[in-house]
Motif scaffolding. Structure first.
Motif, PDB file in Angstrom:
ATOM      1  N   ASN A 165       0.862  -1.178   0.000  1.00  0.00           N
ATOM      2  CA  ASN A 165       0.000   0.000   0.000  1.00  0.00           C
ATOM      3  C   ASN A 165       0.903   1.234   0.000  1.00  0.00           C
ATOM      4  O   ASN A 165       1.784   1.348   0.852  1.00  0.00           O
ATOM      5  CB  ASN A 165      -0.900   0.011   1.241  1.00  0.00           C
ATOM      6  N   VAL A 166       0.696   2.118  -0.965  1.00  0.00           N
ATOM      7  CA  VAL A 166       1.496   3.344  -1.052  1.00  0.00           C
ATOM      8  C   VAL A 166       0.561   4.537  -0.932  1.00  0.00           C
ATOM      9  O   VAL A 166      -0.646   4.416  -1.167  1.00  0.00           O
ATOM     10  CB  VAL A 166       2.304   3.404  -2.370  1.00  0.00           C
ATOM     11  N   PRO A 167       1.071   5.711  -0.568  1.00  0.00           N
ATOM     12  CA  PRO A 167       0.215   6.888  -0.452  1.00  0.00           C
ATOM     13  C   PRO A 167      -0.473   7.209  -1.793  1.00  0.00           C
ATOM     14  O   PRO A 167       0.139   7.099  -2.855  1.00  0.00           O
ATOM     15  CB  PRO A 167       1.186   8.012  -0.071  1.00  0.00           C
ATOM     16  N   GLN A 168      -1.760   7.557  -1.718  1.00  0.00           N
ATOM     17  CA  GLN A 168      -2.506   7.936  -2.922  1.00  0.00           C
ATOM     18  C   GLN A 168      -1.741   9.031  -3.661  1.00  0.00           C
ATOM     19  O   GLN A 168      -1.215   9.948  -3.045  1.00  0.00           O
ATOM     20  CB  GLN A 168      -3.904   8.453  -2.539  1.00  0.00           C
ATOM     21  N   THR A 194       1.005   8.419  -5.481  1.00  0.00           N
ATOM     22  CA  THR A 194       2.393   8.020  -5.709  1.00  0.00           C
ATOM     23  C   THR A 194       2.644   7.855  -7.199  1.00  0.00           C
ATOM     24  O   THR A 194       1.808   7.336  -7.930  1.00  0.00           O
ATOM     25  CB  THR A 194       2.695   6.702  -4.963  1.00  0.00           C
ATOM     26  N   ASP A 205      -3.265   2.288  -9.990  1.00  0.00           N
ATOM     27  CA  ASP A 205      -4.156   3.330  -9.465  1.00  0.00           C
ATOM     28  C   ASP A 205      -3.451   4.332  -8.553  1.00  0.00           C
ATOM     29  O   ASP A 205      -4.072   4.945  -7.695  1.00  0.00           O
ATOM     30  CB  ASP A 205      -5.346   2.713  -8.721  1.00  0.00           C
ATOM     31  N   LYS A 206      -2.132   4.449  -8.699  1.00  0.00           N
ATOM     32  CA  LYS A 206      -1.315   5.358  -7.888  1.00  0.00           C
ATOM     33  C   LYS A 206      -1.485   5.119  -6.388  1.00  0.00           C
ATOM     34  O   LYS A 206      -1.317   6.014  -5.575  1.00  0.00           O
ATOM     35  CB  LYS A 206      -1.622   6.818  -8.235  1.00  0.00           C
ATOM     36  N   LYS A 207      -1.835   3.851  -6.018  1.00  0.00           N
ATOM     37  CA  LYS A 207      -1.987   3.541  -4.591  1.00  0.00           C
ATOM     38  C   LYS A 207      -1.561   2.125  -4.212  1.00  0.00           C
ATOM     39  O   LYS A 207      -1.523   1.796  -3.046  1.00  0.00           O
ATOM     40  CB  LYS A 207      -3.417   3.805  -4.128  1.00  0.00           C
ATOM     41  N   PHE A 208      -1.253   1.275  -5.200  1.00  0.00           N
ATOM     42  CA  PHE A 208      -0.788  -0.081  -4.930  1.00  0.00           C
ATOM     43  C   PHE A 208       0.466  -0.362  -5.730  1.00  0.00           C
ATOM     44  O   PHE A 208       0.490  -0.161  -6.936  1.00  0.00           O
ATOM     45  CB  PHE A 208      -1.837  -1.138  -5.337  1.00  0.00           C
TER      46      PHE A 208
END
Length: 155
Positions: free
Chosen positions: A32-35, A37, A81-84
């Motif tokens: 999980n990465v910060p929305q 990213t 999705d810039k979040k995973f």
């Protein structure tokens, strides 16, 4: 026709940063990465026995010893999705007997129940590969798994 893993699901090992799971041939890591990213914010390094993952300068997974070798030149990652962050590690030895009980030696270990479920799924995957005309995705293994051998039954 759907692939065995698509029909039978996967057995994840949850971590503070996401989860990981495996098949007989591959290990998958989902971070999980910060929305928001961006790909340029991600640094992944792969070697036959080591990995390192950093996001926005913060190390998520330290360099550590993998339980077994991987084909590091075939490992890859994608940002979804810039979040995973999804990482794919092809195992160097792709057999059911090469299941990992941890992502890194001594780190991100599975509990006994999860590892037992991973072993059962890997055995069913092995049966599927050895018997391509049959569908083992709905089968279950019961009995004493390690001693005396598994027994197949339909759910």
């Amino acid at each position: 026709m759907a692939h065995f893993d698509e029909k039978s699901g996967y057995i994840p090992c949850k971590t503070e940063w996401g989860q990981w799971w495996q098949t007989n041939e591959e290990v998958f890591i989902e971070v999980n990465v910060p929305q928001g990213t961006l790909a340029k914010d991600i640094k992944c390094a792969f070697a036959p026995k080591h990995i390192k993952i950093a996001v926005k300068g913060e190390t998520v997974i330290e360099v550590g010893d993998l339980p077994s070798t991987i084909h590091s030149d075939e490992a890859l990652w994608t940002l979804e999705d810039k979040k995973f962050l999804r990482v794919f590690l092809p195992k160097g030895l792709a057999v059911a007997e090469n299941l990992w009980n941890s992502l890194l030696v001594g780190q991100y270990e599975t509990d006994a129940w999860t590892f037992d479920q991973m072993e059962k799924k890997a055995t069913l995957q092995k049966y599927q590969q050895e018997n391509p005309g049959f569908d083992f995705s709905g089968a279950d293994i019961s009995g004493n798994y390690h001693k005396g051998g598994p027994k197949l039954s339909d759910k």
